[in-house]
Scaffold this motif. Sequence first.
Motif, mmCIF file in Angstrom:
data_model
loop_
_atom_site.group_PDB
_atom_site.id
_atom_site.type_symbol
_atom_site.label_atom_id
_atom_site.label_comp_id
_atom_site.label_asym_id
_atom_site.label_seq_id
_atom_site.Cartn_x
_atom_site.Cartn_y
_atom_site.Cartn_z
ATOM 1 N N UNK A 161 0.750 -0.973 0.180
ATOM 2 C CA UNK A 161 -0.126 0.119 0.043
ATOM 3 C C UNK A 161 0.935 1.102 -0.058
ATOM 4 N N UNK A 162 1.935 1.357 0.676
ATOM 5 C CA UNK A 162 3.023 2.467 0.724
ATOM 6 C C UNK A 162 3.441 2.627 -0.682
ATOM 7 N N UNK A 163 4.092 1.536 -1.408
ATOM 8 C CA UNK A 163 4.491 1.745 -2.677
ATOM 9 C C UNK A 163 3.376 2.281 -3.609
ATOM 10 N N UNK A 197 0.892 4.282 -2.633
ATOM 11 C CA UNK A 197 0.642 5.628 -2.305
ATOM 12 C C UNK A 197 1.629 6.502 -2.751
ATOM 13 N N UNK A 198 2.908 6.002 -2.923
ATOM 14 C CA UNK A 198 4.038 7.054 -3.380
ATOM 15 C C UNK A 198 3.853 7.319 -4.892
ATOM 16 N N UNK A 199 3.335 5.787 -5.564
ATOM 17 C CA UNK A 199 3.352 5.852 -7.025
ATOM 18 C C UNK A 199 2.196 6.849 -7.550
ATOM 19 N N UNK A 200 1.082 6.776 -6.760
ATOM 20 C CA UNK A 200 -0.129 7.573 -7.090
ATOM 21 C C UNK A 200 0.139 8.815 -6.836
ATOM 22 N N UNK A 201 0.936 9.352 -5.700
ATOM 23 C CA UNK A 201 1.292 10.676 -5.423
ATOM 24 C C UNK A 201 1.989 11.351 -6.609
ATOM 25 N N UNK A 202 2.966 10.345 -7.160
ATOM 26 C CA UNK A 202 4.108 10.822 -8.191
ATOM 27 C C UNK A 202 3.120 10.922 -9.447
ATOM 28 N N UNK A 242 0.037 11.859 -9.567
ATOM 29 C CA UNK A 242 -0.925 13.135 -9.279
ATOM 30 C C UNK A 242 -0.402 14.246 -9.687
ATOM 31 N N UNK A 274 -1.723 11.777 0.423
ATOM 32 C CA UNK A 274 -0.950 11.988 -0.918
ATOM 33 C C UNK A 274 -0.407 13.459 -0.728
ATOM 34 N N UNK A 311 2.817 13.957 0.703
ATOM 35 C CA UNK A 311 3.757 13.058 0.206
ATOM 36 C C UNK A 311 4.471 14.098 -1.116
ATOM 37 N N UNK A 312 3.755 14.988 -1.390
ATOM 38 C CA UNK A 312 4.109 15.624 -2.617
ATOM 39 C C UNK A 312 4.763 17.259 -2.109
ATOM 40 N N UNK A 321 -4.366 0.722 5.634
ATOM 41 C CA UNK A 321 -3.389 1.297 4.632
ATOM 42 C C UNK A 321 -3.176 2.640 4.756
ATOM 43 N N UNK A 360 4.747 6.772 6.445
ATOM 44 C CA UNK A 360 5.218 7.180 5.443
ATOM 45 C C UNK A 360 5.184 8.629 4.927
ATOM 46 N N UNK A 420 9.489 0.605 2.898
ATOM 47 C CA UNK A 420 8.845 1.475 1.559
ATOM 48 C C UNK A 420 9.329 2.686 1.073
ATOM 49 N N UNK A 449 11.813 3.517 -1.649
ATOM 50 C CA UNK A 449 11.395 4.676 -2.868
ATOM 51 C C UNK A 449 12.043 6.136 -2.631
#
Lengths: 84, 563
Positions: free
Chosen positions: A59-61, A63-68, A70, B255, B258-259, B380, B387, B466, B470
Motif C-alpha cells: 500500500x505504501x508503494x 500511495x507513493x506512485x499514485x502521489x507521483x 498526481x 497524498x 507526500x508531494x 493502509x 510514510x 517502502x 522509494x
Amino acid sequence: MSGTEEKHWLVRPKTIRWLWRGGFVLLTLLVLADFFIHAHPSFQIDGTFGFYSWYGLVTCVAMVLFAKGLGVFLKRKDTYYDND
Amino acid sequence: MTMTDLPPGLVLLFGAFLLPIVGKNVRSILILALPLMTLGLVWNLPNGTFLISSMLDYELVFLRSDPLSRLFATVFSIMAFVGGLYALKQKSVMELVAAFVYAGSAIGAVLSGDLISLFIFWEIMAVASTMVLFSVGGKQSYSVSMRYFMVHMLGGSLLLVGILFYALDTGSTAFTAMQPNSLGTILILAGFLINAAAPPLSAWLSDAYSEASFSGTVFLSAFTTKTAVYVLLRGFPGSEILIYIGIFMIFYGIIYALLENDMRRILAYSIVNQVGFMVTGIGIGTEMALNGVAAHAFAHIVYKALLLMSAGSVLYMTGKRKCTDLGGLFQSMPITTLCGIVGALAISSFPLTSGFISKSMIGQSAADANFMIVWFFLLAASAGVFLHAGIKFPWFVFFQKDSGLRPPDPPWNMRLAMILFAGLCIGLGIWPEFLYNMLPYPVTYKPYTVTHVVNMLQLLMFSGFAFFIMLPLMRRTLTITLDFDWFYRRVAPSALQRLFSIIYKADNALRQAFLLKLNQSLAFLSLKHKGTSSLLSHTYPAGSMVMWVAVILAAYLFLSFIH
C-alpha cells in the motif's frame, strides 16, 4: 565538515551500512514472528502469514506512485502564487 | 459563587485582554496561570447543565458538563498552557491575545449545550484565529488571513442558516444528536465540515497554517478542527456519509503531504489526514468508535502540537521552512530532533505512544461493525501515516543531506514545552487508563496484546522500508501542488477578469458601432440634400440667399405700387 573522518558518527557510510543490515534483520524477524503469534483475524485474509508485512509495503508503494502520478498534473513551481 | 457560575472558557477569553496592559513579567505569569485556572475550573465541573438563560423563545445553555465536553475542554486547556509556554517569548502580543481568545472560545464552544451559544463561540473562534494569522503582519499574511476568514465566514453562514431552519422545523435549538435528513441539519453539517477541513473546502488549512508565526501554527492546529470533531461527534454520530468523507480526507492528506516540500505544510496536510480518521470513526458511530474518536482527538492535539513545535523551533532558529533547504539538523538540535521523533512515532501509532492506544480503537470498531473495506482502507492509511508524517517529516528536516546549518536548540521555554508534550505522548501510551477513564463510554478495549503489537510493528516497519527503497522518488523539489484553493485563487479571479474584459470590449464595440451609425446617417442626409437640389443646398453662401430674399421683397413692393 572537510573529510569523512569529521562526519557525525550517525552519517558515516559504515554506520549507514550497519543500519541497513540491522533493518533487514528486524524486518525478517518481524515476518517470522507470524509463526509464533496467535492471529485473531477479523476478515480471514488478515490472519494469513505475513499479511501485515506485505500489506504495509504494497500500500505504501502504491500511495507513493499514485502521489507521483498526481504530481505530474498538479505540481507547480513554488513561486506560482507569488504575484497574487 | 460556585464553580458553575463561571464558564471556564471565559477566563481565557477575557483574561486575554489583560495581556497587553500589564508588564512583561506579569504577562508571562498570566500566560501560564490563565490556562491552569481554566483547567482547574473544568476539572471541578459536576455533570449537568448550568448557566441557562433564554433568548426570545429559545433556551441558551452556556455550560453543559459531561465526560465528552470535559474531555475536550481539558485537552484545550492543557494545549493553551503548553502553547503559552512555547510562545512565552513571542514578541507579538497581538498573537498571544488572539490565541487566548481563540482557545477560550473553543472551550466555550465545546461546553455549549445549545446551537445558539455554540454559534456565538464558533464565530469568535473564526475571528480570533484570523487575528492569529493576521498578527504576523505584511502583505502575504494579510491575503492569507483574508482567504482564511472568507472560508470560515462561509462556514459560519451555512451554520447560522442551518440553525434557523432547524429551529423552525423542531422548535428547539438544543444541541443533540441529529441526522442529515432535512435542509436545516444538512446545512449545519456542512458548516461543521468546513471547519473540519473536509472536501471540497479543505485547502484553507494547509494554505493558512503554514503562514502563521512559529508559535501561531501550534495554536491553530489544535482548536478549529478538533472543535469541529467534537460537534460532529455530538451532533452526527453514525451518519454514514461521514465514513466516505473521512476516508477521502485520510488519503487526500497522505497524498498531498507526500508531494509537499514545506515542512509545516506536510504537517498541515497530515492534520486533515488525522481528522479524517476521526470523521470516519464518527460515521461508524458505535460506542467503541466514538470512544476511539474522542481518545484520538485528545492524543492528536498533543502529538500534532509537538510536531509543529519542533517544526516551529527549526523555523525560529533557522528562518527556513523548505525541506530542500533543511537537513542534518540533528547534530546541533538534539532535543528538537528527539521531541520531533517522539511526535512522529505517536502520530504513526507506534506501541508505547498515545497514537497506538487511540487510533487502534477506531480500526477495531470498523472490524467489529463488519465494515471490511473501511477496515482495509484504515489499515493502509495507518501505514501511510508513517510514510508521510512519521518518517518523512523527521527525515527531511533533521537527517537527509547535510544542509550545513548548525543552529542550537531553541530557548528553554520552547524546549520545556516540547519535553512536556513528548512526555505526555509516551505517558499516555504506557498508561492508557488515564485517557480511557475520561472517555464518554466505558472501555473494554485492550490495546496491548502480543498480536496487535506485532502486527502494528510489521505494518509500520514495512511502511518505513517502502519509504527508504522509494527515496529517489521522494526527492524534494521546489514545488507546490495545486489544491482546491486554486479555484478561488486562480480560476475564479481569472474567470472574472476575463468576464470583465469581455464586458468592457462589448461595451466599447457597441459605442463604436453606434457612433459609426450616427455619422453614417448624418453623412447620408447631407449627401442626399446635396444631390437632389444644388440650388438651395449648402454650397451657396448665406449672403446670396439674403440678397435674393431682398430682391423678391423689392419686386413684391414694386408690383404692389403699379397694381
